[in-house]
Design an enzyme around this catalytic site. Sequence first.
Site, PDB file in Angstrom:
ATOM      1  N   GLU A 261       4.179 -10.350 -12.437  1.00 33.65           N
ATOM      2  CA  GLU A 261       3.206  -9.755 -11.667  1.00 33.65           C
ATOM      3  C   GLU A 261       1.707  -9.904 -11.960  1.00 33.65           C
ATOM      4  O   GLU A 261       1.453 -10.023 -13.339  1.00 33.65           O
ATOM      5  CB  GLU A 261       3.402  -8.210 -11.759  1.00 33.65           C
ATOM      6  CG  GLU A 261       2.709  -7.482 -10.686  1.00 33.65           C
ATOM      7  CD  GLU A 261       3.174  -5.729 -10.702  1.00 33.65           C
ATOM      8  OE1 GLU A 261       4.270  -5.631 -10.267  1.00 33.65           O
ATOM      9  OE2 GLU A 261       2.246  -5.123 -10.791  1.00 33.65           O
TER      10      GLU A 261
ATOM     11  N   ALA B  65      -5.541   0.216  -4.905  1.00 32.88           N
ATOM     12  CA  ALA B  65      -5.439   1.434  -4.437  1.00 32.88           C
ATOM     13  C   ALA B  65      -6.089   1.746  -3.041  1.00 32.88           C
ATOM     14  O   ALA B  65      -7.222   1.185  -2.845  1.00 32.88           O
ATOM     15  CB  ALA B  65      -5.865   2.564  -5.218  1.00 32.88           C
TER      16      ALA B  65
ATOM     17  N   GLY C  57       2.197   3.764  -2.153  1.00 34.70           N
ATOM     18  CA  GLY C  57       0.793   3.840  -2.766  1.00 34.70           C
ATOM     19  C   GLY C  57       0.537   5.148  -3.219  1.00 34.70           C
ATOM     20  O   GLY C  57       1.417   6.226  -2.805  1.00 34.70           O
TER      21      GLY C  57
HETATM   22  P1  FAD Z   1       7.987   6.220  -2.140  1.00 35.05           P
HETATM   23  O1  FAD Z   1       9.494   5.325  -2.418  1.00 35.05           O
HETATM   24  O2  FAD Z   1       7.787   6.367  -0.477  1.00 35.05           O
HETATM   25  O3  FAD Z   1       8.082   7.642  -2.530  1.00 35.05           O
HETATM   26  C1  FAD Z   1       7.692   8.102  -3.872  1.00 35.05           C
HETATM   27  C2  FAD Z   1       8.247   9.517  -4.199  1.00 35.05           C
HETATM   28  O4  FAD Z   1       7.840  10.422  -3.348  1.00 35.05           O
HETATM   29  C3  FAD Z   1       9.583   9.370  -4.272  1.00 35.05           C
HETATM   30  O5  FAD Z   1      10.084   9.315  -5.473  1.00 35.05           O
HETATM   31  C4  FAD Z   1      10.362  10.613  -3.664  1.00 35.05           C
HETATM   32  O6  FAD Z   1      10.797  11.527  -4.457  1.00 35.05           O
HETATM   33  C5  FAD Z   1       9.014  11.175  -2.907  1.00 35.05           C
HETATM   34  N1  FAD Z   1       9.168  10.975  -1.485  1.00 35.05           N
HETATM   35  C6  FAD Z   1       9.316  10.123  -0.659  1.00 35.05           C
HETATM   36  N2  FAD Z   1       9.614  10.488   0.632  1.00 35.05           N
HETATM   37  C7  FAD Z   1       9.424  11.896   0.627  1.00 35.05           C
HETATM   38  C8  FAD Z   1       9.384  12.672   1.490  1.00 35.05           C
HETATM   39  N3  FAD Z   1       9.595  12.421   2.954  1.00 35.05           N
HETATM   40  N4  FAD Z   1       9.100  14.190   1.100  1.00 35.05           N
HETATM   41  C9  FAD Z   1       8.935  14.438  -0.040  1.00 35.05           C
HETATM   42  N5  FAD Z   1       9.051  13.407  -1.002  1.00 35.05           N
HETATM   43  C10 FAD Z   1       9.252  12.356  -0.691  1.00 35.05           C
HETATM   44  N6  FAD Z   1       0.487   1.114  -5.929  1.00 35.05           N
HETATM   45  C11 FAD Z   1      -0.470   0.437  -5.365  1.00 35.05           C
HETATM   46  O7  FAD Z   1      -1.315   1.020  -4.983  1.00 35.05           O
HETATM   47  N7  FAD Z   1      -0.463  -1.002  -5.130  1.00 35.05           N
HETATM   48  C12 FAD Z   1       0.713  -1.662  -5.698  1.00 35.05           C
HETATM   49  O8  FAD Z   1       0.444  -2.905  -5.783  1.00 35.05           O
HETATM   50  C13 FAD Z   1       1.519  -1.113  -6.465  1.00 35.05           C
HETATM   51  N8  FAD Z   1       2.653  -1.902  -7.079  1.00 35.05           N
HETATM   52  C14 FAD Z   1       3.646  -1.238  -7.768  1.00 35.05           C
HETATM   53  C15 FAD Z   1       4.583  -2.012  -8.063  1.00 35.05           C
HETATM   54  C16 FAD Z   1       5.819  -1.285  -8.841  1.00 35.05           C
HETATM   55  C17 FAD Z   1       6.764  -2.321  -9.624  1.00 35.05           C
HETATM   56  C18 FAD Z   1       5.773  -0.152  -9.016  1.00 35.05           C
HETATM   57  C19 FAD Z   1       6.786   0.705  -9.896  1.00 35.05           C
HETATM   58  C20 FAD Z   1       4.775   0.871  -8.764  1.00 35.05           C
HETATM   59  C21 FAD Z   1       3.699   0.042  -7.799  1.00 35.05           C
HETATM   60  N9  FAD Z   1       2.575   0.709  -7.475  1.00 35.05           N
HETATM   61  C22 FAD Z   1       1.614   0.288  -6.776  1.00 35.05           C
HETATM   62  C23 FAD Z   1       2.592   2.464  -7.581  1.00 35.05           C
HETATM   63  C24 FAD Z   1       3.286   3.398  -6.589  1.00 35.05           C
HETATM   64  O9  FAD Z   1       2.425   2.800  -5.096  1.00 35.05           O
HETATM   65  C25 FAD Z   1       3.227   4.709  -6.672  1.00 35.05           C
HETATM   66  O10 FAD Z   1       4.054   4.938  -7.685  1.00 35.05           O
HETATM   67  C26 FAD Z   1       3.326   5.814  -5.569  1.00 35.05           C
HETATM   68  O11 FAD Z   1       3.215   6.803  -6.164  1.00 35.05           O
HETATM   69  C27 FAD Z   1       4.962   5.725  -5.141  1.00 35.05           C
HETATM   70  O12 FAD Z   1       5.074   4.588  -4.267  1.00 35.05           O
HETATM   71  P2  FAD Z   1       6.664   4.301  -3.906  1.00 35.05           P
HETATM   72  O13 FAD Z   1       6.595   3.058  -2.955  1.00 35.05           O
HETATM   73  O14 FAD Z   1       7.753   4.601  -5.039  1.00 35.05           O
HETATM   74  O15 FAD Z   1       6.694   5.576  -2.886  1.00 35.05           O
END
Ligand code: FAD
Length: 303
Positions: free
Chosen positions: A25, A59, A116
Amino acid sequence: MSASVAQNLIAEAATRVGRPRVSFEFFPPKTEALETQLWESIARLAPLDPSFVSVTYGAGGSTRDRTHRTVSRIVSETALKPAAHLTCVAASREEVDGVLRDYWNAGVRHIVALRGDPPGGVGAAYEPHPQGYAGAAELVQGARAIGDFEISVAVHPEKHPASPTWAHDIENFKRKLGAGATRGVSQFFFDAEVFLRFRDRLAGAGVTAPVLPGIMPISNAKGLAKMAAGCGASLPKWLTNLFDGLDDDPETRKLVSAATTAQLCAQLAAEGVEDFHFYTLNRAELTLAICRILGVRAAEAQA
Ligand code: FAD
């Protein structure tokens, strides 16, 4: 674990038949100097034949153009398979779909679909854009509707900090897989047990999709503590102790980091982990060293 056991794990990892696959990455550079550093790192890491290389999305979409430029340059100037990170933050579905279409038209076939973090920072309540995708599961669905992308999604081996329960978090991952995601890529962690227990939880919940451990070679312990606190990753005391007093000694930090990260990877490899995703922070050196210890070398050198 005794020193001799650790040594054997590393020896085993380095000589294991069927070497691990790796992916890397990067983040999109802000300045010319950082741009040079990124491309030097890509040039050094490319011979390891990674499964894919991903480029993060700042972000709130702050790096939208820079991410696009970096990914497009990887498509046009290298034989690597790029994966473009994309988030739902502060953008309507139409805007996000536009970015997805641009990627598809630029020949990008792999998206890392993420929700995000809230614009108010990690810990603030997440408010989706009124016309936007509510979370990563919806974004996966949106991407699927636009092109036959390979789609990776985030998973959180210590549970997402905002997630009320493990069951909720795992259900969320299942929703992302159900919407068409191919694999999970994990948040970083520093204790092999954390990832192995998470793998067991997923297996117990019937998840069979691949999940890559996210490996962060520590280069700056102070900065890392801040980052770890933000994403719910715990930093073991023994690890922070190892970096105590090394703030002004980057050379020693690097050596300590290589040793501890190599041990982490060797433990995972001994438990059957075959894919490793490295958070390179746009630096090749530590990742190269750890890959070598895992038995991953430039294709020519292996032949
Ligand atoms: P989601 O999977 O949509 O959900 C996050 C959490 O919220 C879930 O664990 C779930 O329990 C809860 N949730 C989901 N839907 C609901 C709902 N309807 N009601 C209540 N709770 C809910 N961030 C950036 O800005 N840019 C990047 O390039 C970036 N790259 C990343 C790469 C990796 C490998 C990882 C692990 C993280 C990265 N992140 C990045 C950080 C990520 O955006 C954050 O961790 C963010 O807070 C959650 O994203 P997610 O895609 O897991 O969210």
